[in-house]
Motif scaffolding. Structure first.
Motif, mmCIF file in Angstrom:
data_model
loop_
_atom_site.group_PDB
_atom_site.id
_atom_site.type_symbol
_atom_site.label_atom_id
_atom_site.label_comp_id
_atom_site.label_asym_id
_atom_site.label_seq_id
_atom_site.Cartn_x
_atom_site.Cartn_y
_atom_site.Cartn_z
ATOM 1 N N ARG B 5 0.842 -1.199 0.000
ATOM 2 C CA ARG B 5 0.000 0.000 0.000
ATOM 3 C C ARG B 5 0.877 1.249 0.000
ATOM 4 O O ARG B 5 1.898 1.289 0.679
ATOM 5 N N CYS B 7 0.685 5.881 -0.616
ATOM 6 C CA CYS B 7 -0.085 7.100 -0.846
ATOM 7 C C CYS B 7 0.640 7.987 -1.843
ATOM 8 O O CYS B 7 1.865 8.055 -1.844
ATOM 9 N N GLU B 9 1.185 11.856 -2.978
ATOM 10 C CA GLU B 9 1.034 13.223 -2.444
ATOM 11 C C GLU B 9 1.273 14.307 -3.485
ATOM 12 O O GLU B 9 0.959 15.470 -3.247
ATOM 13 N N SER B 71 3.131 18.251 -3.377
ATOM 14 C CA SER B 71 3.156 17.501 -2.113
ATOM 15 C C SER B 71 3.372 18.418 -0.909
ATOM 16 O O SER B 71 3.046 18.040 0.223
ATOM 17 N N ASP B 193 2.323 6.726 4.677
ATOM 18 C CA ASP B 193 1.152 6.935 5.531
ATOM 19 C C ASP B 193 0.262 8.060 5.018
ATOM 20 O O ASP B 193 0.725 9.000 4.383
ATOM 21 N N VAL B 194 -1.018 7.948 5.342
ATOM 22 C CA VAL B 194 -1.979 8.987 4.977
ATOM 23 C C VAL B 194 -1.663 10.260 5.770
ATOM 24 O O VAL B 194 -1.336 10.206 6.951
ATOM 25 N N SER B 195 -1.737 11.391 5.091
ATOM 26 C CA SER B 195 -1.493 12.672 5.766
ATOM 27 C C SER B 195 -2.413 13.715 5.148
ATOM 28 O O SER B 195 -3.212 13.413 4.255
ATOM 29 N N THR B 198 -2.242 13.840 1.370
ATOM 30 C CA THR B 198 -2.515 12.648 0.547
ATOM 31 C C THR B 198 -3.541 12.971 -0.533
ATOM 32 O O THR B 198 -4.610 13.508 -0.247
ATOM 33 N N ALA B 200 -4.207 10.409 -2.977
ATOM 34 C CA ALA B 200 -4.862 9.119 -3.249
ATOM 35 C C ALA B 200 -4.128 8.011 -2.513
ATOM 36 O O ALA B 200 -2.923 8.091 -2.310
ATOM 37 N N GLN B 201 -4.869 6.992 -2.130
ATOM 38 C CA GLN B 201 -4.286 5.787 -1.540
ATOM 39 C C GLN B 201 -4.406 4.656 -2.549
ATOM 40 O O GLN B 201 -5.480 4.450 -3.127
ATOM 41 N N ALA B 263 -8.431 11.743 -1.829
ATOM 42 C CA ALA B 263 -8.658 12.738 -0.776
ATOM 43 C C ALA B 263 -9.844 13.613 -1.155
ATOM 44 O O ALA B 263 -10.100 13.847 -2.322
#
Lengths: 401, 263
Positions: B5, B7, B9, B71, B193-195, B198, B200-201, B263
């Motif tokens: 997985r 992310c 940015e 980002s 990690d999501v922040s 972000t 898209a994941q 996001a």
């Protein structure tokens, strides 16, 4: 950012350079302090310099099924793969893990550009490539890895790393990450660079080539000798080969200084070195031998000697082995990793050939002649254009920091 | 099969038709965006370097600069991976031509700019970045293989990573074998990690070799004309904000990428 690494077993490795085919030939030449450099008899036009040319490349035919990959660089790759039982070791790993579970990660700076040079030397009357040169795959920088993955019948991740003279050191870091994440169970790493006009005349244009055999860390050094080489290693988890030597750590860093000159204080080189030690969980006093980048260029050796003085105690042994085979560019990382592993295996410190009048800037760690001494941990430095620095840390089986 | 997985940015994009990622969105919505000037601006480089740098470096740094700006991260903190299938084909053409005719006339500057990691070098110098950087290739799978390396670096070392993939067009006799007819570059800033930044994941799964995702025109033609444009299925996925795509990562290895959320 966490800096750690699970050690990996090096279950097979091999090197082919101007001092011979395979590990035994290397050890023998190192023990006898016998250089493989010779007056340049390679370039398509005269150029006064010495080169590290590998004997027998011209006589090495690729298997007919791989004829499409024919070129000097891939012949040297094939010659290298056929040493030290390496092909059998890879075959066994393929049977154990499956072809899709082994990565192939190879470094090269110029791959088979020599074939593209040849195509340009004999263009057709209409200005195009001759028919026998119309093989797109050998005119790409991925030519080496694409050939080797086919020759080894591997089906996992396959990547060319091309960061000039650090290329085949970086591959160990790529492999460590992929195995750590479980993307693969094993990795074949290595690198091949072969003599070609691009590097001979290119480094000549930069006024970095000596007219004499290169003299790393000598007070009168005046430039590099260019060589060619092939080397490979098979990396697996330690639990399957507890008696094999280990990759303990790696460090990678950028100078952020200049495209073709190292940072004057060796900032990137020191970052890479300290990160390798940190990842390996060892301190500088535990390092028995360092195979230095030691190109014999004025600047590299000055910066690297200062780094050794700054970081290591007098008892650490350090040398450059480029006086033996020249600077093998993108293959230097793997060939010098093999020498570092041989130092561990045989308790043998190769002397810094060519340094007959040592630069006074070089401190006590420099081994000017051969020495016999137990080595638990060995490092190998590799630095490339663009300020690209790598340091690798190897250890004997069972070593505990 | 292993699933990873990551992310996204930041996204950078440049081709003769596309000034940035927004332009791709516009094309996919049926629009015709204003094309960029013929030379990538590459404003991350100091002005003197911008004048001297080869086209391949300008292209890579243009898209890298776009992605990092989006980002919001400091470029100096990012490990970087510069992928290019062919490197600088104009310099290869120059060098092989010169070596065939008058080898001792070879330009030292063009020689040191010929290394595959030239863009990585210029980038780390311009951004004062001492983080690890690398340069990679894998034929037409350079983007997929580079993405796999980027995600593996990002996860193994738990750090954000800049991935750049770019190729300029072929020159001289070399064009006949590279078939690279127009420049294309793209860049992604990836984080584990999501922040707050972000976009898209995504989820990446290794697969056997599978046909790459079909593309609508003109994207399909663009992909045929440049190996780095093999990134387009993923860029289109990010532009649409949903779905799945398939990329090549090696001759016998594919990547299936699923967009989990935006996001």
């Amino acid at each position: 950012m966490p800096v750690s690494m699970t050690p990996l077993a090096i279950t097979a490795y091999t090197a082919t350079s101007a001092i011979g085919h395979g590990l035994a030939a290397h050890l023998e030449a190192l023990r006898q302090a016998r250089s493989g450099l010779r007056p340049n008899d390679f370039s398509s036009a005269p150029l006064t310099c010495w080169i590290g040319r590998v004997d027998g490349v011209e006589d090495t035919a690729l298997p007919a099924v791989h004829a499409i990959w024919e070129c000097r660089n891939n012949r040297l790759a094939w010659l290298g793969l056929n040493q030290d039982g390496f092909l059998d070791q890879v075959r066994a790993a393929r049977e154990r893990y499956g072809a899709g579970r082994i990565a192939l990660l190879l470094g090269t700076s110029t791959a088979s550009i020599g074939a593209t040079e040849e195509a340009y030397r004999r263009l057709d009357a209409d200005g195009g490539f001759a028919d026998d040169m119309l093989r797109p795959a050998i005119h790409e920088p991925h030519s080496l890895a694409a050939f080797v993955t086919e020759a080894l019948e591997l089906e996992g991740p396959c990547l060319t790393i091309s960061t000039a003279c650090s290329s085949s050191a970086k591959v160990f870091a790529n492999a460590a990450r992929m195995i750590r994440l479980g993307l693969v169970d094993a990795a074949v790493v290595g690198g091949v660079d072969s003599l070609c006009d691009s590097v001979l005349f290119g480094f000549n244009a930069l006024e970095l080539v000596s007219a004499e055999p290169c003299r790393p860390f000598d007070a009168a050094r005046d430039g590099i000798s260019i060589g060619e080489a092939a080397g490979f290693a098979l990396l697996e988890r330690v639990d399957v080969a507890p008696d094999a030597p280990r990759l303990l750590g790696y460090g990678e860093a950028s100078d952020a200084y200049h495209m073709s000159t190292p940072h004057p204080e060796g900032v990137g080189a020191e970052l890479a070195l300290r990160e390798a030690l940190l990842r390996a969980g060892v301190d500088a006093t535990q390092v028995g031998y360092i195979n230095l980048h030691g190109t014999a260029s004025l600047k590299n050796d000055e910066v690297e000697a200062a780094l050794v003085n700054r970081v290591f105690p007098p008892g650490t042994r350090a040398s450059s082995t480029k006086g033996f085979m020249g600077h093998t560019l993108g293959a230097a990382g793997i060939v010098e990793a093999a020498i570092a592993l041989q130092a561990i295996e045989h308790g043998f410190i190769p002397g810094n050939l060519g340094g007959s009048t040592p630069d006074p800037a070089c401190g006590p760690p420099f081994a000017w002649g051969n020495e016999q001494q137990t080595v638990d941990v060995a490092l190998s430095n590799s630095f490339g254009f663009g300020g690209n620095n790598v340091c690798l840390a190897f250890a004997r089986a069972g070593f505990r920091a | 099969m292993t699933t990873l997985r990551f992310c996204v940015e930041g996204i950078g994009l440049w081709s003769p038709q596309l000034a940035n990622f927004d332009a791709l969105r516009s094309v996919l919505a049926g629009g015709t965006p204003e094309p960029p000037p013929s030379r990538p601006a590459a404003t991350t480089l100091p002005a003197n370097e911008r004048r001297r740098a080869p086209e391949s470096v300008l292209l890579a740094i243009e898209v890298a600069g776009q992605a990092v700006a989006m980002s919001g991260r400091s470029a100096a903190t990012l490990a970087s991976i510069f992928a290019s299938s062919q490197g600088d084909q104009a310099i290869t053409d120059y060098m092989c031509t010169t070596l065939a005719q008058a080898p001792t006339d070879l330009s030292p500057t063009r020689f040191h700019n010929s290394v595959h990691n030239a863009a990585a070098g210029y980038w780390t110098i311009a951004t004062e970045c001492r983080a690890p950087s690398t340069a990679v290739c894998a034929q037409h799978a350079s983007f997929g293989a580079g993405l796999l390396e980027a995600v593996s670096l990002m996860l193994a070392e738990q750090r954000p990573v800049l991935l750049v993939c770019s190729d300029i067009s072929g020159s001289g006799p070399l064009l006949e074998v590279t078939g690279c007819t127009q420049p294309f570059g793209c860049a992604l800033v990836l984080a584990p990690d999501v922040s707050a930044t972000t976009l898209a994941q995504l989820q990446l799964t290794l697969t056997s070799a599978q046909p790459a995702t079909a593309l609508p025109e003109p994207l399909s033609t663009w992909r045929d004309g440049n190996p780095s444009a093999h990134a387009l299925p993923l860029l289109a996925l990010l532009a649409r904000g949903q779905g799945r795509c398939q990329l090549d990562a090696a001759a016998t290895l594919g990547l299936q990428i699923d967009l989990e959320s935006v996001a």
